[in-house]
Design a protein around this motif. Structure first.
Motif, PDB file in Angstrom:
ATOM      1  N   ALA A 115       0.840  -1.212   0.000  1.00  0.00           N
ATOM      2  CA  ALA A 115       0.000   0.000   0.000  1.00  0.00           C
ATOM      3  C   ALA A 115       0.874   1.260   0.000  1.00  0.00           C
ATOM      4  N   GLY A 116       1.963   1.255   0.788  1.00  0.00           N
ATOM      5  CA  GLY A 116       2.828   2.433   0.888  1.00  0.00           C
ATOM      6  C   GLY A 116       3.573   2.693  -0.415  1.00  0.00           C
ATOM      7  N   VAL A 118       2.726   1.707  -3.532  1.00  0.00           N
ATOM      8  CA  VAL A 118       1.813   2.157  -4.593  1.00  0.00           C
ATOM      9  C   VAL A 118       1.406   3.605  -4.330  1.00  0.00           C
ATOM     10  N   LYS A 119       1.061   3.880  -3.074  1.00  0.00           N
ATOM     11  CA  LYS A 119       0.607   5.248  -2.719  1.00  0.00           C
ATOM     12  C   LYS A 119       1.644   6.307  -3.103  1.00  0.00           C
ATOM     13  N   HIS A 120       2.929   6.032  -2.809  1.00  0.00           N
ATOM     14  CA  HIS A 120       3.969   7.058  -3.023  1.00  0.00           C
ATOM     15  C   HIS A 120       4.731   6.867  -4.339  1.00  0.00           C
ATOM     16  N   VAL A 128       9.354   2.720   2.368  1.00  0.00           N
ATOM     17  CA  VAL A 128       8.116   2.636   3.148  1.00  0.00           C
ATOM     18  C   VAL A 128       8.415   2.073   4.538  1.00  0.00           C
TER      19      VAL A 128
END
Ligand SMILES: Cc1cc2nc3c(=O)[nH]c(=O)nc-3n(C[C@H](O)[C@H](O)[C@H](O)COP(=O)(O)O)c2cc1C
Length: 402
Positions: A115-116, A118-120, A128
């Motif tokens: 999640a981290g 992909v998010k950033h 991350v």
């Protein structure tokens, strides 16, 4: 979650240091590095922790906001140097490095990796995990130490113990959740002394032995275990928090603060989950008053909170932590860059963090309570805050007999 105090932490797990800034504490609070270091050491102990806790002995440095052992009323700045930093200097350099640093691309189920990244928009999971890591909780424990020092000046005591590891439940006497006197009651003092002596922070010796065995077995199997910790705060006045607005309610603020701890997925106030299966007539704590004690509750199912406001009984908050997601025998996963199936990344890790998570829980409860104290009693100096506190509690506490 903090409505009046301000707290910011910065720093990566394997970076040079953790940095903490706290604002809106009054002047005149006695604050020494030793007080904060005692809790940092408690966070690092505990059966089931990984190798890193043995390499490092965290020590905080107060670098702003304190002079001659007392706060000045401005921002308080703390740093915790990472003693492991020299081993990570190339990998974690702040500036550009000449050579290619190996990337982490195998994603761990249960961690912030996928999640981290992909998010950033990242192609290296290290960017991350360095901040998602619960190394950050050392910063919270240091900040919580300031909040504890502040609360102690008003007779507030905050404790924690482990209630459950995997399916093993510990027994504990009801009095520890009932008597607002806390450790001034010798039976309660003896209970907390046993917790501090225990490797898993559990006073039930029979359960403690089985918990240690469970952690050992999980370690041998390359696996991890979760559980439940309980934080109890004694000596609170009636009236912290508010019934009037959702984000002022103390229960909401505590749930947010405990739920923000890495790996905590459930929060309970008092006996909430057991009470959900009982009738109202057996749940609510009768109200009594006597000339010596004032308002007093003979039971404490509510965990010291009614309507989002402290009711004078001990505050009881629990956190349920999932098992740690970094596994020595990694789960099936996918590589972030190639999208090919790959087992998850493995790195030095804890098997069980419940004893440490409880100490972090104390810090978070202390911060929320100090925040609520500051809101209710204000004061730019400790003397002013104390005068405001004393004049309020005199409105409902019986005067001591001379
Ligand atoms: C004191 C403490 C120590 C932890 N140590 C580890 C660890 O060694 N390895 C790991 O994978 N997760 C560890 N965690 C949990 C992860 O930090 C957490 O699962 C991860 O950041 C993902 O966040 P989430 O579980 O809250 O969703 C620890 C948690 C706490 C409270």
């Amino acid at each position: 979650m903090l409505n009046y105090l301000r707290l910011l932490t910065a720093g990566e797990s394997h970076g040079p240091q953790l940095t903490i800034i706290l604002q809106n504490f009054p002047s005149g609070l006695e604050l020494l590095e030793e007080q904060l270091n005692a809790d940092l050491a408690r966070r690092q102990r505990g059966y089931g922790r990984g190798g890193r806790q043995k390499i490092e002995r965290d020590r905080v440095q107060i670098v702003g906001g304190v002079r001659h052992g007392k706060t000045l009323g401005g921002p308080i700045a703390l740093v915790i140097p990472n003693l492991d930093w020299p081993n990570w200097a190339g990998t974690m350099d702040v500036g550009p490095v000449g050579e290619e640093v190996p990337k982490v691309t195998r994603l761990r189920p249960g961690h912030a990796d996928l999640a981290g990244a992909v998010k950033h928009g990242l192609d290296d999971v290290r960017n991350v995990l360095e901040r998602a890591s619960a190394r950050e909780t050392a910063a919270r424990v240091a900040a919580g130490g300031v909040a504890k020092a502040f609360l102690a000046a008003f007779g507030v005591e905050i404790r924690s113990h482990v209630r459950q590891i995997e399916a093993i439940q510990a027994a504990s006497p009801e009095i520890i959740r009932l008597d607002p006197a806390g450790s001034r009651n010798p039976e309660i003092a003896a209970f907390w002394e046993m917790v501090e002596q225990s490797e898993v922070r559990c006073a039930d010796q029979e359960a403690e032995a089985r918990m240690i065995e469970t952690i050992q077995r999980a370690r041998t199997a390359g696996d991890t275990v979760g559980g439940v910790f309980e934080v109890i705060a004694y000596g609170l006045p009636i009236g912290l928090g508010s019934h009037t607005q959702w984000d002022e309610k103390l229960d909401a603020r505590l749930c947010g603060a405990i739920g923000s701890i890495q790996s905590v997925k459930g929060v309970e106030i008092g006996d909430a989950f057991a009470a959900a299966a009982r009738r109202g007539s057996t749940v609510h704590d009768p109200i009594t008053y006597d000339a010596e004690r004032g308002w007093y509750r003979p039971t404490n199912t509510a965990g010291g909170l009614e309507g989002g406001v402290s009711n004078g009984a001990p505050l009881v908050v629990r956190g349920a932590a999932k098992p740690i997601s970094t596994l020595i025998h990694p789960l099936p996963s996918v590589d972030l860059v190639t999208k090919e199936p790959q087992p998850a990344h493995v790195e030095r890790s804890d098997v069980c963090v419940l004893p440490a998570a409880g100490v972090v829980g104390e810090a978070m409860v202390a911060l929320v309570l100090a925040d609520a104290f500051r809101q209710k009693f204000g004061g730019d100096s400790m003397d002013e805050a104390r005068r405001n506190y004393e004049s309020f509690v005199a409105t409902y506490r019986p005067a001591p007999r001379l």
